[in-house]
Structure formats: structure tokens, C-alpha cells
Design an enzyme around this catalytic site. Structure first.
Site, PDB file in Angstrom:
ATOM      1  N   LYS A 193       3.193   8.096  -3.235  1.00 46.42           N
ATOM      2  CA  LYS A 193       3.079   9.546  -2.985  1.00 46.42           C
ATOM      3  C   LYS A 193       4.259  10.107  -2.195  1.00 46.42           C
ATOM      4  O   LYS A 193       4.608  11.271  -2.332  1.00 46.42           O
ATOM      5  CB  LYS A 193       1.766   9.858  -2.281  1.00 46.42           C
ATOM      6  CG  LYS A 193       0.583   9.776  -3.228  1.00 46.42           C
ATOM      7  CD  LYS A 193      -0.585  10.587  -2.731  1.00 46.42           C
ATOM      8  CE  LYS A 193      -1.678  10.632  -3.774  1.00 46.42           C
ATOM      9  NZ  LYS A 193      -2.381   9.330  -3.915  1.00 46.42           N
ATOM     10  N   SER A 217       0.518   0.817  -7.289  1.00 45.91           N
ATOM     11  CA  SER A 217       0.835   2.143  -6.732  1.00 45.91           C
ATOM     12  C   SER A 217       0.757   2.201  -5.213  1.00 45.91           C
ATOM     13  O   SER A 217       1.420   3.018  -4.582  1.00 45.91           O
ATOM     14  CB  SER A 217      -0.090   3.192  -7.344  1.00 45.91           C
ATOM     15  OG  SER A 217      -1.445   2.821  -7.166  1.00 45.91           O
ATOM     16  N   GLU A 228      -2.742  20.105   0.023  1.00 47.67           N
ATOM     17  CA  GLU A 228      -4.158  19.763  -0.064  1.00 47.67           C
ATOM     18  C   GLU A 228      -4.255  18.243  -0.013  1.00 47.67           C
ATOM     19  O   GLU A 228      -3.307  17.546  -0.360  1.00 47.67           O
ATOM     20  CB  GLU A 228      -4.733  20.255  -1.392  1.00 47.67           C
ATOM     21  CG  GLU A 228      -4.565  19.291  -2.583  1.00 47.67           C
ATOM     22  CD  GLU A 228      -3.121  19.057  -3.036  1.00 47.67           C
ATOM     23  OE1 GLU A 228      -2.236  19.856  -2.656  1.00 47.67           O
ATOM     24  OE2 GLU A 228      -2.871  18.069  -3.748  1.00 47.67           O
TER      25      GLU A 228
HETATM   26  C1  LIG Z   1      -3.266   9.015  -4.858  1.00 46.90           C
HETATM   27  C2  LIG Z   1      -3.112   7.644  -5.364  1.00 46.90           C
HETATM   28  C3  LIG Z   1      -3.260   7.336  -6.730  1.00 46.90           C
HETATM   29  C4  LIG Z   1      -3.678   8.348  -7.757  1.00 46.90           C
HETATM   30  O1  LIG Z   1      -2.802   9.413  -7.956  1.00 46.90           O
HETATM   31  P1  LIG Z   1      -1.854   9.517  -9.229  1.00 46.90           P
HETATM   32  O2  LIG Z   1      -1.294  10.863  -9.135  1.00 46.90           O
HETATM   33  O3  LIG Z   1      -2.685   9.290 -10.440  1.00 46.90           O
HETATM   34  O4  LIG Z   1      -0.829   8.452  -9.069  1.00 46.90           O
HETATM   35  C5  LIG Z   1      -3.051   6.034  -7.144  1.00 46.90           C
HETATM   36  N1  LIG Z   1      -2.731   5.060  -6.265  1.00 46.90           N
HETATM   37  C6  LIG Z   1      -2.584   5.312  -4.948  1.00 46.90           C
HETATM   38  C7  LIG Z   1      -2.228   4.190  -4.039  1.00 46.90           C
HETATM   39  C8  LIG Z   1      -2.778   6.606  -4.452  1.00 46.90           C
HETATM   40  O5  LIG Z   1      -2.640   6.840  -3.133  1.00 46.90           O
END
Ligand SMILES: *Cc1c(COP(=O)(O)O)cnc(C)c1O
Length: 413
Positions: A103, A392, A125
């Protein structure tokens, strides 16, 4: 496996989306009140100018390298590969980026853009608090005021992230309307933006919302796939056969997929949150259980009832728990370019433990959904195929919740 002689052997041809009206086929667009049209046009122009400015790009690249810690590694997961006995598995380690997830790529880019536009104040948000923390971090770094809107229900569930944002110098404002969760926080942030647009930029956290937000966020996240492509070329001299990423709004998935989207031989799977199973109604699998509709300014797939009321969602992972999905994913789903699947809560929790034990990596519960789907697919693939899974984020934020599921409700870590 597709061998390459050089990294640029099959460069991406121009990709035509979003079109001039901010659409991806029938999806996307700008379905907003009249008062938001002008700010969105202004943002579109300012972003186009920043994108073409070498100085802006150089400043961003320097922060990505020295502050975020990019490039994040592309790591060959040997034990996971042996365990599944199919394709070779690589993990793109966004969990190692500063603040522990992808993010920050988008938050930093947008706050830098806001500063270039002369804005003094940032609003955002947040649902679980991850995007709020990333935005608060970027504002501390660049010296801008920050106010984060968060549903009071979410504030109660995510006290630690509320405290983190305040530590970072941000104001956290509770939203008491509706279900007191993410969609209500987005409504409130949009209301603030309309009122204060002169000095304020709204940092939206994923590839959602009215044009140009899905484009801006895609651009800032696509560094993930650009790096992965170069790193895999370095290590294996080829393109991957399959990419897998979890899909909340869809930004980490688009980040990984985008640089490969015109490479027809590279398959892609986006994994949504199946919650207790789509048949129970308690899930966030928009493609399995949703219809085409409009939420927060964009046409996409939405979980809504026959009257167009947004349905409640459920997932063990807060970051995947949202009633709509980015419009470009809806487009890719319709054209068949990307396949979409879902993993249920218990499958994600199994994958969470599997990769912890086999690789010494505790993943975010969101990322565990991508691993859970890989459990089903990778064992069926030939051994010389290569799969990249987007990790992610890291799982520190999820450990106490996972403990309640694994050890029982009385676990109080
Ligand atoms: C917020 C988040 C997501 C989901 O958001 P996307 O916009 O779909 O990437 C996925 N993995 C993590 C670690 C997050 O913090």
C-alpha cells in the site's frame, strides 16, 4: 516456459485503457455528483503532468529505493516448490516494503503528487487501517497534514492501527453512519473532499473509485510487476507462466499483472475472499456472487441486492472485505484475460500456517488467499513451469486474529 534473449524482446504494445472517458470497456467511468467533476478533472491533468515530469519521477524513484526499500526481492521458495511438487514457485516480497505491504507504493506516490499540486492537507479512508497507516507514513515523511476517516466499528476492531496513525501525527476521525465500516468512511472522505478541495487531496487506497483514481493507483503499483519481470529474467531468463495475487480492491494484483498483460502466454489468476463460502452469503467474492453495478463512482461488479442496496460482506481478512472490485478487473474478467477464483477463510488460514512453517514467512491473511489458491493449482503444473505469487503483505498485524481461529476464541494474544 518462454525463454527470452533480452528483457525487452517482447515489449508491451500501447495498452488502450482507460479510454478518454476513463472507462475499461463498459466499466469504470466517473459517476459522481457535479461538485466532484471539476476536482477529478484537475487531478487528472495534474497527474498527467507529473507523470511526464522527469524530476517528479526521479524524486519518487529515490524515495522508493531509500525509504520504501525497493526493489523488493523476488524469492525462489524452494521448500514450498518441493512440497507442492509442481511448478517452480517464486514469491514477490511486498511484505518487505516499509510498513509491511504494497500500500505504501500508492500512498507515497499520491502524497508526492499532492505536494506537487500545492495541497497542504491529505485525507484518506481506511477499513482495517493499513491504507490509513501507509498514508499517515507518507504524510509524516513529506510534512503534510493528514486526516483519516474510519468507521467506528473498524476503529474498535483495529485499535492498534488507530494508535499507529496517531503516533505518525495523523488525525483519525470516526464515522458513525451506515454500517460504520469502510464504505461509510469512503462516503465521508468524499464529502470532506468536495468541501475542502482547494487545499486538500484525497488519497484513495486501491484501484477503485472514479477516474482517474484506478489509473493513478495502477501506475504507482505497477512497479511490482516491472521489478518482478526484470528479476525473473535475471534469475531464469524467461517470462513466468502464471501469476497469482489476492484481490480486494485489486491494487496489488494489478501491480503484479500489469507489466505482463499483453504477454498472451502469461496466465493470471486473481483470488477473492470466499469468507464462509459464497453459498452462505457471507463472503466478498464479487465475481462469484455479484452483479454489474455502481459503487463509489465506478461501474464494476458489486455485491448488492435486487433493490441495489449494498450487501454486507465477510472475510477473515479485513483487506479483502469490500463489496466492489476495481473496474479494470471487471474488464479483464469479462474478456477472459484474467481468471478469478476465491479461497474461503479456513483455506486461507491453512495456507497462512503452511507458508509460515515451510518458508519462515508469516504472510498477511490477504496474501494467504493467494497461497491458498496456489495450493490447488501449482501441484497440477509441469515442473518446468514458473509461478509468481504476490506476497502483498506481512502477517504481524494478523497474528492475534489467527490465534483465535487456530487456538479457539479464548486465545487472547
Ligand atoms: C489492503 C491489502 C490488500 C487488498 O487490497 P488490494 O487493493 O486488492 O491489493 C491485500 N493485501 C494486503 C497486505 C493489504 O494490506
Amino acid at each position: 516456459m518462454q525463454q527470452l534473449k533480452s528483457l525487452s524482446e517482447t515489449p508491451n504494445a500501447p495498452y488502450p485503457y482507460p479510454d478518454a472517458r476513463g472507462r475499461y470497456g463498459q466499466f469504470g467511468g466517473r459517476y459522481v455528483p457535479e461538485t466532484l467533476m471539476h476536482p477529478l478533472q484537475e487531478l487528472e491533468e495534474a497527474y498527467a503532468s507529473a507523470k511526464a515530469d522527469p524530476e517528479f519521477q526521479a524524486t519518487l524513484a529515490a524515495f522508493q529505493a531509500n525509504y520504501v526499500g525497493r526493489p523488493t526481492p523476488l524469492y525462489f521458495a524452494q521448500r514450498l516448490t518441493e512440497h507442492w511438487g509442481g511448478a517452480k514457485v517464486y514469491l514477490k516480497r511486498e511484505d518487505l516494503a516499509h510498513t509491511g505491504a504494497h500500500k505504501i507504493n500508492n500512498a507515497l506516490g499520491q502524497v508526492l503528487l499532492a505536494k506537487r499540486m500545492g495541497k497542504k492537507r491529505i485525507i484518506a479512508e481506511t477499513g482495517a487501517g493499513q491504507h490509513g497507516v501507509a498514508t499517515a507514513t507518507a504524510c509524516a515523511l513529506l510534512g503534510l497534514d493528514c486526516e483519516v476517516y474510519m468507521g467506528t466499528e473498524d476503529m474498535e476492531r483495529q485499535k492498534l492501527n488507530v494508535f499507529r496513525m496517531r503516533l505518525l501525527g495523523s488525525k483519525v476521525t470516526g464515522v458513525h453512519s451506515g454500517t460504520k465500516t469502510l464504505k461509510d468512511a469512503i462516503n465521508e472522505a468524499m464529502r470532506d473532499w468536495v468541501t475542502n478541495v482547494g487545499d486538500t487531496h484525497y488519497v484513495l487506497g486501491t484501484v477503485e473509485g472514479p477516474h482517474p483514481y484506478p489509473l493513478i493507483c495502477r501506475d504507482f503499483q505497477s512497479i511490482i510487476g516491472r521489478e518482478a519481470r526484470a528479476q525473473l529474467f535475471e534469475q531464469e531468463g524467461c517470462l513466468p507462466d502464471l501469476l497469482i495475487a489476492c484481490v480486494g480492491g485489486g491494487s496489488n494484483a494489478i501491480g503484479l499483472f500489469f507489466d505482463f498483460i499483453l504477454e498472451e502466454k502469461v496466465k493470471m489468476i486473481g483470488v477473492e475472499a470466499g469468507g464462509f463460502g459464497p453459498e452462505t452469503g457471507q463472503h466478498a467474492a464479487r465475481f462469484a456472487g455479484g452483479v454489474i453495478g455502481m459503487l463509489h463512482g465506478a461501474m464494476s461488479y458489486v455485491l448488492q441486492d435486487a433493490n441495489g442496496q449494498i450487501k454486507g460482506t465477510h472475510s477473515v481478512s479485513a483487506g479483502l472485505d469490500y463489496a466492489s472490485v476495481g473496474p479494470e478487473h471487471a474488464y479483464w474478467r469479462t474478456t477472459g484475460r484474467v481468471e478469478y477464483a476465491y479461497a474461503n477463510d479456513n483455506e486461507a488460514l491453512d495456507a497462512f500456517q503452511l507458508i509460515s512453517r515451510l518458508e519462515g514467512i508469516i504472510p498477511a491473511l490477504e496474501s494467504a488467499h493467494a497461497i491458498a489458491h496456489a495450493c490447488k493449482v501449482v501441484p497440477t503444473l509441469p515442473k518446468d513451469d514458473i509461478v509468481i505469487i504476490n506476497l502483498s503483505g506481512r502477517g504481524d498485524k494478523d497474528v492475534s486474529q489467527a490465534a483465535r481461529f487456530i487456538l479457539g476464541e479464548e486465545a487472547n494474544l
